[in-house]
Scaffold this motif. Structure first.
Motif, mmCIF file in Angstrom:
data_model
loop_
_atom_site.group_PDB
_atom_site.id
_atom_site.type_symbol
_atom_site.label_atom_id
_atom_site.label_comp_id
_atom_site.label_asym_id
_atom_site.label_seq_id
_atom_site.Cartn_x
_atom_site.Cartn_y
_atom_site.Cartn_z
ATOM 1 N N LEU A 18 -11.847 -13.064 52.644
ATOM 2 C CA LEU A 18 -11.146 -14.058 51.839
ATOM 3 C C LEU A 18 -11.745 -14.187 50.439
ATOM 4 C CD1 LEU A 18 -10.449 -16.900 54.411
ATOM 5 C CD2 LEU A 18 -8.782 -15.412 53.306
ATOM 6 N N SER A 19 -13.071 -14.129 50.346
ATOM 7 C CA SER A 19 -13.695 -14.257 49.027
ATOM 8 C C SER A 19 -13.569 -12.979 48.208
ATOM 9 C CB SER A 19 -15.170 -14.649 49.168
ATOM 10 O OG SER A 19 -15.897 -13.616 49.787
ATOM 11 N N SER A 20 -13.189 -11.889 48.827
ATOM 12 C CA SER A 20 -12.999 -10.639 48.090
ATOM 13 C C SER A 20 -11.607 -10.517 47.498
ATOM 14 C CB SER A 20 -13.268 -9.442 49.010
ATOM 15 O OG SER A 20 -14.600 -9.458 49.449
ATOM 16 N N ILE A 21 -10.697 -11.355 47.891
ATOM 17 C CA ILE A 21 -9.319 -11.273 47.398
ATOM 18 C C ILE A 21 -9.272 -11.485 45.892
ATOM 19 C CG2 ILE A 21 -7.062 -12.402 47.443
ATOM 20 C CD1 ILE A 21 -7.509 -12.901 50.424
ATOM 21 N N PHE A 22 -9.922 -12.553 45.404
ATOM 22 C CA PHE A 22 -9.876 -12.861 43.974
ATOM 23 C C PHE A 22 -10.458 -11.735 43.112
ATOM 24 C CE2 PHE A 22 -11.833 -14.748 40.174
ATOM 25 C CZ PHE A 22 -10.678 -15.134 39.525
ATOM 26 N N PRO A 23 -11.645 -11.187 43.428
ATOM 27 C CA PRO A 23 -12.156 -10.094 42.593
ATOM 28 C C PRO A 23 -11.241 -8.860 42.585
ATOM 29 C CG PRO A 23 -13.921 -10.970 43.935
ATOM 30 C CD PRO A 23 -12.665 -11.625 44.385
ATOM 31 N N PHE A 24 -10.640 -8.540 43.727
ATOM 32 C CA PHE A 24 -9.759 -7.375 43.757
ATOM 33 C C PHE A 24 -8.468 -7.625 42.972
ATOM 34 C CE2 PHE A 24 -12.236 -6.113 47.606
ATOM 35 C CZ PHE A 24 -12.706 -4.920 47.086
ATOM 36 N N VAL A 32 -11.993 -3.991 35.641
ATOM 37 C CA VAL A 32 -13.441 -3.979 35.443
ATOM 38 C C VAL A 32 -14.077 -3.953 36.829
ATOM 39 C CG1 VAL A 32 -15.419 -5.222 34.505
ATOM 40 C CG2 VAL A 32 -13.246 -5.243 33.284
ATOM 41 N N LYS A 33 -14.650 -2.799 37.175
ATOM 42 C CA LYS A 33 -15.219 -2.634 38.509
ATOM 43 C C LYS A 33 -16.491 -3.450 38.694
ATOM 44 C CE LYS A 33 -13.504 2.024 39.304
ATOM 45 N NZ LYS A 33 -13.866 3.424 39.559
ATOM 46 N N SER A 34 -17.199 -3.718 37.633
ATOM 47 C CA SER A 34 -18.482 -4.408 37.776
ATOM 48 C C SER A 34 -18.308 -5.799 38.381
ATOM 49 C CB SER A 34 -19.195 -4.498 36.429
ATOM 50 O OG SER A 34 -18.432 -5.257 35.518
ATOM 51 N N PHE A 35 -17.218 -6.469 38.070
ATOM 52 C CA PHE A 35 -16.986 -7.791 38.633
ATOM 53 C C PHE A 35 -16.824 -7.710 40.150
ATOM 54 C CE2 PHE A 35 -14.273 -11.460 39.680
ATOM 55 C CZ PHE A 35 -15.126 -12.459 39.232
ATOM 56 N N VAL A 36 -16.128 -6.687 40.630
ATOM 57 C CA VAL A 36 -15.945 -6.500 42.068
ATOM 58 C C VAL A 36 -17.292 -6.192 42.714
ATOM 59 C CG1 VAL A 36 -14.829 -5.080 43.831
ATOM 60 C CG2 VAL A 36 -13.565 -5.737 41.782
ATOM 61 N N TYR A 37 -18.078 -5.332 42.089
ATOM 62 C CA TYR A 37 -19.392 -4.980 42.644
ATOM 63 C C TYR A 37 -20.308 -6.197 42.711
ATOM 64 C CZ TYR A 37 -18.017 -0.117 41.929
ATOM 65 O OH TYR A 37 -17.372 1.087 41.957
ATOM 66 N N ILE A 38 -20.305 -7.002 41.658
ATOM 67 C CA ILE A 38 -21.163 -8.183 41.630
ATOM 68 C C ILE A 38 -20.753 -9.174 42.720
ATOM 69 C CG2 ILE A 38 -21.739 -10.239 40.257
ATOM 70 C CD1 ILE A 38 -21.656 -8.386 37.783
ATOM 71 N N SER A 39 -19.467 -9.386 42.910
ATOM 72 C CA SER A 39 -19.023 -10.318 43.946
ATOM 73 C C SER A 39 -19.391 -9.807 45.337
ATOM 74 C CB SER A 39 -17.527 -10.577 43.836
ATOM 75 O OG SER A 39 -16.803 -9.414 44.134
ATOM 76 N N ILE A 40 -19.285 -8.507 45.561
ATOM 77 C CA ILE A 40 -19.669 -7.936 46.855
ATOM 78 C C ILE A 40 -21.168 -8.092 47.079
ATOM 79 C CG2 ILE A 40 -19.879 -5.769 48.138
ATOM 80 C CD1 ILE A 40 -17.133 -4.990 46.953
ATOM 81 N N ILE A 41 -21.967 -7.854 46.057
ATOM 82 C CA ILE A 41 -23.427 -7.999 46.180
ATOM 83 C C ILE A 41 -23.793 -9.440 46.503
ATOM 84 C CG2 ILE A 41 -25.575 -7.960 44.843
ATOM 85 C CD1 ILE A 41 -24.461 -5.423 43.467
ATOM 86 N N GLY A 46 -25.702 -13.445 50.425
ATOM 87 C CA GLY A 46 -25.529 -14.735 51.083
ATOM 88 C C GLY A 46 -25.408 -14.644 52.590
ATOM 89 N N PHE A 47 -25.377 -13.435 53.134
ATOM 90 C CA PHE A 47 -25.195 -13.247 54.560
ATOM 91 C C PHE A 47 -26.386 -13.773 55.373
ATOM 92 C CE2 PHE A 47 -25.619 -10.603 58.390
ATOM 93 C CZ PHE A 47 -24.431 -10.929 59.007
ATOM 94 N N VAL A 48 -27.607 -13.439 54.992
ATOM 95 C CA VAL A 48 -28.792 -13.836 55.762
ATOM 96 C C VAL A 48 -29.026 -15.350 55.693
ATOM 97 C CG1 VAL A 48 -31.289 -13.560 55.983
ATOM 98 C CG2 VAL A 48 -29.839 -11.560 55.610
#
Length: 171
Positions: A18-24, A32-41, A46-48
């Motif tokens: 769900l949080s990946s929808i907006f960057p894509f 701009v691919k960097s925004f997608v990469y930063i959101s994924i990182i 935040g997983f742990v």
């Protein structure tokens, strides 16, 4: 794998998607691919900590259950305490200060942005003269304060009903 981790994994994968929808979606507009990469990182980072917060929440719910309470009960108790304090101030102060001043200021910003986006040539009109800018600010704040007062007056009635329902044993 324990069942708590599996449950957290299911929840976190749904949240990640769900949080990946907006960057894509943004990527398709600006490419701009960097925004997608930063959101994924950031999602992966935040997983742990999210797992430990999830474990703490499960432990907290277990303690509540042992006392015969639910999270809704705690929310209701907190609401009754805070609303009792707000009630002591009165409806006028609640509506004017909280609704008119504070909420009105936030709504002023939203109304300003909406007017600038919706009304054609609004920015050029505001920039043309200093008095136009002050009029624009005044009108948007007046609209925001009026709307905030109305919203908070309606909230007062709603919260009073909820307060009475939670505190009166006959309701």
């Amino acid at each position: 794998m324990n069942s708590g981790f599996k449950t957290y994994l299911k929840i976190s994968v749904k949240g990640f998607l769900l949080s990946s929808i907006f960057p894509f979606v943004l990527y398709f507009f600006v490419e701009v691919k960097s925004f997608v990469y930063i959101s994924i990182i950031f999602n992966i980072l935040g997983f742990v900590p999210g797992y430990y917060r999830y474990q703490d929440q499960l432990l907290f719910q277990k303690k509540l259950k042992a006392k015969g309470l639910t999270p809704d009960d705690l929310n209701n108790i907190a609401f009754v305490k805070s609303w009792d304090e707000i009630r002591k101030r009165g409806i006028i102060k609640y509506s004017l200060i909280d609704g008119g001043i504070f909420c009105g200021f936030a709504l002023c910003g939203l109304f300003s942005l909406a007017a600038l986006l919706v009304i054609k040539n609004m920015f050029t009109y505001i920039a043309a003269d200093l008095s136009n800018m002050f009029n624009f600010i005044g009108y948007t704040y007046l609209a925001g304060a009026t709307t905030g007062i109305i919203i908070y007056r309606i909230l007062w009635a709603h919260n009073e009903i909820k307060f009475i329902r939670l505190t009166d044993p006959l309701h």
